[in-house]
Design an enzyme around this catalytic site. Structure first.
Site, PDB file in Angstrom:
ATOM      1  CG  ASP A  54      44.376  38.994  37.040  1.00  0.00           C
ATOM      2  OD1 ASP A  54      43.321  38.342  37.155  1.00  0.00           O
ATOM      3  OD2 ASP A  54      45.484  38.596  37.473  1.00  0.00           O
ATOM      4  CB  SER A  55      39.212  37.999  34.193  1.00  0.00           C
ATOM      5  OG  SER A  55      38.459  38.998  34.859  1.00  0.00           O
ATOM      6  CG  ASP A  93      42.626  40.308  40.407  1.00  0.00           C
ATOM      7  OD1 ASP A  93      42.712  39.801  41.542  1.00  0.00           O
ATOM      8  OD2 ASP A  93      41.964  39.799  39.481  1.00  0.00           O
ATOM      9  CE  LYS A 122      40.457  38.414  42.858  1.00  0.00           C
ATOM     10  NZ  LYS A 122      41.340  37.591  42.036  1.00  0.00           N
ATOM     11  CD  GLU A 124      45.731  34.679  40.736  1.00  0.00           C
ATOM     12  OE1 GLU A 124      46.569  33.813  40.391  1.00  0.00           O
ATOM     13  OE2 GLU A 124      44.932  35.207  39.954  1.00  0.00           O
ATOM     14  CD  GLU A 191      39.564  31.002  39.375  1.00  0.00           C
ATOM     15  OE1 GLU A 191      40.151  31.982  39.874  1.00  0.00           O
ATOM     16  OE2 GLU A 191      39.413  30.845  38.146  1.00  0.00           O
TER      17      GLU A 191
HETATM   18  O1  KIV Z   1      40.313  38.172  37.486  1.00  0.00           O
HETATM   19  C1  KIV Z   1      39.195  37.759  37.818  1.00  0.00           C
HETATM   20  O2  KIV Z   1      38.168  38.065  37.225  1.00  0.00           O
HETATM   21  C2  KIV Z   1      39.134  36.863  38.955  1.00  0.00           C
HETATM   22  C3  KIV Z   1      37.932  35.993  39.040  1.00  0.00           C
HETATM   23  C4  KIV Z   1      38.196  34.736  38.301  1.00  0.00           C
HETATM   24  C5  KIV Z   1      37.536  35.734  40.445  1.00  0.00           C
HETATM   25  O3  KIV Z   1      40.033  36.790  39.756  1.00  0.00           O
END
Ligand code: KIV
Length: 274
Positions: A54-55, A93, A122, A124, A191
């Protein structure tokens, strides 16, 4: 499928492949991608896991945080990446608030897998995610548990800071990771934690631990691809390295990253947090 380049592997990476790599001490190379062209470059260089992070909220959409990213954004980019590669494991994500209840998590994980072609999702969080992870796992959804710095909670945290410097917090992160592993998580991602804690976590957990700003002792390394190419707008994190410097192409930079991770040369001491 999108026409790519020469492939570095001939078999798909699965959760079993990752478990075997951890057992045999082979480092796992992970990078983010958001489109088919980058996915093809990463696959050709031998990247084991492609993370549709989600970056993308920051590096693709130009936002300040990952919070505004929607499940439809994730599906769009995941589907695009899936068209560009065949063999890397595709981790995607779950965006902000898309897993705030178990039911919501099941619905959105199903969308990521069915519409976005994800192989693993993924999330968090901490030990509070146990029931969600258990239910996802029971329903056949491979899960990566993201611990340490949680960018989706940035407004609650009040800033991007190293997590787990105090022994009590470090112990809590290890305890949370173990509980999520017991609930069925297949992979953990940590992280921005001290390098010593990254190594401790990798030794303690049976599942592979992917680090970003978590030191060389982790089983795997991930970077945001735009950071490792030096094209991120604004601040590049200290734990990242510009692999394009001195290389003539993106392909050569990605190959150098994979090689540095596999040989344990990245992260070097200057990329480690204490
Ligand atoms: O969203 C992303 O790119 C991530 C990385 C910071 C691991 O979760």
């Amino acid at each position: 499928m999108y026409k790519g380049q020469e492939q570095a592997r001939s078999k798909p990476v699965t959760v079993k492949t990752l478990a075997k790599m951890k057992r045999e001490g082979e480092k796992i190379a992970v990078l983010t991608a958001y489109d088919a062209s980058f996915a093809a470059v990463l696959e050709a260089a031998g990247v084991d896991i492609i993370l549709v992070g989600d970056s993308l909220g920051m590096v693709i959409q130009g936002r300040q945080t990952t919070v505004p990213v929607s499940i439809d954004d994730m599906i769009y980019h995941s589907r695009s990446v899936a068209r560009g590669c065949r063999y890397p494991l595709l981790m995607v994500d779950m965006p902000f608030m898309s897993y705030s209840t178990v039911e919501w998590a099941l619905t959105n994980a199903a969308r990521l897998m069915q519409e976005g072609s994800a192989h693993m999702v993924k999330l968090e969080g901490d030990g509070g995610l146990m029931e969600t992870v258990r239910q996802l796992s029971r329903n056949g959804v491979p899960v990566c548990a993201h611990l340490g710095l949680l960018p989706q909670s940035i407004h609650k945290l009040g800033g991007y800071r190293v997590q787990g410097r105090e022994e009590s917090v470090a112990r809590q992160i290890i305890d949370d990771a173990q509980r999520l592993q017991d609930a069925g998580a297949d992979v953990a991602l940590v992280e921005c934690i001290p390098a010593e804690l990254g190594a401790r976590l990798s030794e303690t957990l049976e599942i592979p631990v992917i680090g970003i700003g978590a030191g060389p002792g982790c089983d795997a390394q991930v970077l945001v691809s735009y950071d490792m190419l030096g094209i991120t707008l604004g601040h590049r994190p200290r734990f990242s390295r510009n692999f394009l410097e001195g290389k003539g192409s993106i392909q050569a930079a990605v190959a150098a990253y994979v090689q540095a991770v596999k040989q344990g040369e990245f992260p070097a001491p200057e990329h480690c947090l204490a």
